[in-house]
Design an enzyme around this catalytic site. Structure first.
Site, PDB file in Angstrom:
ATOM      1  N   ARG A 132       0.856  -1.184   0.000  1.00  0.00           N
ATOM      2  CA  ARG A 132       0.000   0.000   0.000  1.00  0.00           C
ATOM      3  C   ARG A 132       0.895   1.238   0.000  1.00  0.00           C
ATOM      4  O   ARG A 132       1.904   1.296   0.701  1.00  0.00           O
ATOM      5  CB  ARG A 132      -0.927   0.021   1.224  1.00  0.00           C
ATOM      6  N   GLU A 151      -3.777   7.326  -4.922  1.00  0.00           N
ATOM      7  CA  GLU A 151      -4.102   6.782  -6.243  1.00  0.00           C
ATOM      8  C   GLU A 151      -5.446   7.333  -6.745  1.00  0.00           C
ATOM      9  O   GLU A 151      -6.361   7.525  -5.948  1.00  0.00           O
ATOM     10  CB  GLU A 151      -4.165   5.249  -6.161  1.00  0.00           C
ATOM     11  N   HIS A 172      -0.958  -0.029  -9.900  1.00  0.00           N
ATOM     12  CA  HIS A 172      -1.589  -0.919  -8.919  1.00  0.00           C
ATOM     13  C   HIS A 172      -2.198  -2.140  -9.614  1.00  0.00           C
ATOM     14  O   HIS A 172      -3.371  -2.469  -9.405  1.00  0.00           O
ATOM     15  CB  HIS A 172      -2.661  -0.172  -8.123  1.00  0.00           C
TER      16      HIS A 172
END
Length: 332
Positions: A249, A278, A296
């Site tokens: 993360r 993000e 991601h």
């Protein structure tokens, strides 16, 4: 996985409902794989009602929720669902779920970390190799026609012999460690607790791990304790040749301080699949050839998604059949 396709005498309106507030990517891609004779989905995103009103309307019937990292299961959501007993996330991470409230109310949480571990480990090692050997940067060098103009491209570094510190020796971390051993690396690790069954040296804090490592691979979960755990001090301990890889993360790293360290040459490079805000990525990173970026997605493959489908459906069917769940995380 054929058991969830069995014929049933239950009519759809008789089946228990599993709430989806926002569809997980795996559900969007493979919705037909989620069909079951044990439950049906209640699709909140298809309703024109405000979410709180929609949840209030179904408050008494929703016993299970399916979510992913982009769909937050907050205290407010949980309080609107008094019959909730199970939260199933199709993601590896669980930081989007209010675990404290789930524990308090006895709501069980399951995740899909196990099915992504191998793909995540492959990606972590791949990013490390890419940064060390300058593969993506060399690709741009050739594509932009710079080889004839500028001549030989700078050499990269070998992976073998590197000391690699793994932050979080769970499924992802262990799978990455096995791959790194095969490359001839020395593996070190930091985790919440020392793992007595592994041969790798344990470090009780990330600063000492970084000081003893050539690279750090971030594999741990995001919690209040791990947020910004990798800060400027840790990066300075890693050193000017040190590499950071993050497949966990974004907020585990203090992104602002990482950007400063990269721009100032305080660390050697980074391979990043996750970011703090993000889909927004610091623009400074776009200009750095020692940084490899990914949106991601590196832990996801079609094979992994299919396995996640089976695990999610398996957990839901086990729940509605009063059988043991396949991947509960509440006791971890």
């Amino acid at each position: 996985m054929e058991h969830h396709r069995e014929r049933s005498d239950h009519r759809p309106q008789d089946l228990p409902q599993v709430l989806i507030i926002r569809p997980p990517p795996v559900f969007t891609l493979f919705e037909e794989k989620f069909i079951s004779s044990k439950f049906q989905f209640l699709k909140a995103w298809e309703s024109t009602l405000p979410l709180d009103q929609f949840l209030t309307n179904y408050a008494g019937s929703v016993r299970a929720v399916l979510c992913s990292g982009a769909s937050l299961i907050t205290l407010d959501i949980i309080r609107l669902l008094p019959s909730l007993q199970l939260v199933v996330t199709a993601s590896a991470g669980i930081n989007h779920i209010d675990l404290n409230e789930c524990r308090r109310l006895g709501i069980v949480v399951t995740n899909a970390a196990a099915v992504y571990s191998d793909d995540g480990a492959d990606a972590a090692v791949g990013l490390l190799i890419d940064v060390l050997r300058k593969i993506s940067a060399a690709d741009r060098f050739v594509r932009h026609g710079l080889w004839p103009a500028k001549g030989e491209y700078p050499l990269g570094s070998k992976l073998g012999g590197k000391r690699v510190g793994i932050v979080g020796l769970g499924g992802f971390g262990l799978a990455a460690a096995k791959r790194l051993e095969a490359f001839g690396c020395t593996v070190l690790y930091n985790s919440r607790k020392q793992k007595p069954f592994v041969p790798y040296p344990f470090y009780s804090n990330v600063y000492d791990l970084a000081a003893d490592s050539d690279a750090l691979i971030i594999c741990c979960g995001l919690t209040a304790e791990t947020r910004h755990m990798v800060n400027r001090e840790v990066m300075l301990a890693l050193g000017k040749q040190g590499i950071i890889i993050n497949i966990a993360r974004g907020a585990i790293i203090n992104e602002k301080e990482m950007v400063e360290c990269l721009v100032q040459g305080e660390i050697g490079g980074a391979g990043l699949d996750v970011f703090e805000n993000e889909p927004n990525v610091p623009k400074e990173l776009f200009e750095l050839d020692n940084v490899v970026l990914s949106p991601h997605r590196v832990v996801f493959t079609p094979d992994g998604f299919m396995a996640a489908c089976e695990l999610v459906v398996g957990n839901l069917e086990a729940f509605f059949s009063d059988k043991p769940l396949l991947s509960s995380v509440m006791d971890e």
